[in-house]
Design a protein around this motif. Structure first.
Motif, short mmCIF file in Angstrom:
data_model
loop_
_atom_site.label_atom_id
_atom_site.label_comp_id
_atom_site.label_asym_id
_atom_site.label_seq_id
_atom_site.Cartn_x
_atom_site.Cartn_y
_atom_site.Cartn_z
N ASP A 1 0.82 -1.21 0.00
CA ASP A 1 0.00 0.00 0.00
C ASP A 1 0.86 1.26 0.00
OD1 ASP A 1 -2.92 -0.72 0.24
OD2 ASP A 1 -2.10 -1.92 1.87
N TYR A 2 0.44 2.22 -0.79
CA TYR A 2 1.04 3.55 -0.77
C TYR A 2 0.41 4.35 0.37
CZ TYR A 2 2.42 8.24 -2.22
OH TYR A 2 2.93 9.51 -2.24
N LEU B 1 -4.83 4.76 2.34
CA LEU B 1 -3.95 3.76 1.77
C LEU B 1 -4.54 3.24 0.46
CD1 LEU B 1 -3.50 1.58 5.00
CD2 LEU B 1 -1.99 3.44 4.26
N ALA B 2 -3.68 2.90 -0.49
CA ALA B 2 -4.13 2.30 -1.74
C ALA B 2 -2.99 1.48 -2.32
CB ALA B 2 -4.59 3.36 -2.73
N GLY B 3 -3.34 0.32 -2.88
CA GLY B 3 -2.27 -0.51 -3.43
C GLY B 3 -2.77 -1.73 -4.16
N ASN C 1 -6.63 -2.62 -3.71
CA ASN C 1 -7.20 -2.46 -2.39
C ASN C 1 -7.01 -1.02 -1.92
OD1 ASN C 1 -4.57 -2.37 -0.64
ND2 ASN C 1 -4.33 -4.16 -1.97
N GLY C 2 -7.78 -0.65 -0.94
CA GLY C 2 -7.69 0.68 -0.36
C GLY C 2 -8.22 0.69 1.05
N ASN D 1 -8.22 -2.36 5.55
CA ASN D 1 -7.94 -2.36 4.12
C ASN D 1 -8.87 -3.35 3.43
OD1 ASN D 1 -6.67 -2.63 1.55
ND2 ASN D 1 -4.79 -1.85 2.45
#
Length: 317
Positions: free
Chosen positions: A157-158, A185-187, A217-218, A237
């Protein structure tokens, strides 16, 4: 498509450069300045597989024990040794059980990555999703010693608000969050599960099954600071994945949409040179093996951890 690939790479490189160009806000995040840490911990691991069509759940032993580990800034992952202390039940009657349960985590300022590797052999059948692994159940239940499951997951996740929010402070206690802050978060995620058995357990035939899932995902993570030394961390998440029994047909015929959810919590008491805390993770992932079989894989981990930091920089205050 080929012509645009370099542009995509350049755009991602530029975005990464921008993300790394800004240092963390020292008003919110403090670096202890240590280059080495040792930890001692107790652990408990749980795992289960659920077949919604048949209503059956397959549960191995709950594994618990003690461990020691080290961390250094020169290596991307913690290194730990874990020693099994006891099983939850049935250890005398059922000898054909085994477990490998690993969690590799690598967190930097703008990225959080987790790798899970779990291999269990020997499962008990249950008709309840709230199955209790007590001794009586193991003595009277249906035990499948030849059933085994291998599970792999990689979730990255970023961290958008990486200037004010520290994932390391929340789950590793390797930094200090001074003021409460959170981040979206997102990835991406990749999952693989393989089930094998010599018994007639799944689909009325011997099982040699495999599932692949991949998707986006986020979520959101937050560090809540109480009186400087106490920190409560929570991260949730959710993901949407394409799932298929064959990796090379991930987005082809037979692919189904498979949801996933991951959660983490931690509570820390932080001092200058040490930290004491409790951490827990949990996940629920749908896996598609073929048109007739979908299963939900559930896992959880909890640890009671003491961390001692060493080898500080000379300018550490």
């Amino acid at each position: 498509m080929i012509a645009t690939a370099p542009k995509i790479v350049l755009a991602l490189t530029a975005a990464l450069s921008i993300a790394t160009a800004h240092a963390q806000d020292t008003t919110y995040v403090h670096k202890y300045g240590h280059r080495f840490a040792a930890k001692a911990f107790t652990f408990n691991d749980n795992f289960s597989m659920s077949d919604s069509k048949s209503g059956l759940n397959y549960v191995p032993h709950s594994h618990s024990g003690i461990g020691i580990g080290i961390w250094t800034k020169y290596f991307p992952f913690d290194i730990a040794y874990r020693h099994e202390v006891s099983f939850a039940g049935g250890e005398k009657k059922y000898k054909k059980t085994g477990a490998t349960d690993m969690h590799l985590k690598g967190y930097c300022r703008f990225f959080a990555g987790d790798i899970y590797i779990q291999h269990y052999t020997g499962f008990l059948e249950s008709e309840s999703d709230n199955f209790d692994r007590d001794k009586d159940k193991w003595e009277t239940g249906t035990f499948d010693p030849d059933l085994s499951s291998f599970y792999f997951a990689a979730v990255g996740d970023y961290i958008f608000n990486h200037e004010r929010f520290s994932y390391n402070a929340g789950f590793n206690a390797s930094q200090q969050q001074k003021i409460s802050a959170g981040s979206a978060l997102a990835g991406l995620a990749l999952y693989n599960q393989r089930i094998s058995s010599d018994s007639t357990l799944f689909l009325g035939e011997k099982a040699n099954l495999e599932s692949w899932s991949m998707g986006v995902n986020g979520g959101y993570a937050y560090n809540f600071v109480v009186r400087t030394k106490f920190l409560f961390f929570i991260a949730v998440n959710a993901g949407i994945n394409a799932s298929n029994s064959r990796f090379n047909n991930m987005f082809g015929k037979g692919t189904k949409i498979a949801p996933s959810i991951h959660g983490k919590i931690a509570l820390w008491y932080n001092m200058k040179n040490s930290s004491l805390g409790v951490t827990a993770t949990g996940s629920n992932i749908r896996q598609v093996f073929d048109r007739r079989l979908n299963m939900f894989q559930n896992s959880s981990k909890s640890e009671l951890i003491f961390v001692r930091r060493f080898w500080y920089k000379k300018n550490n205050s």
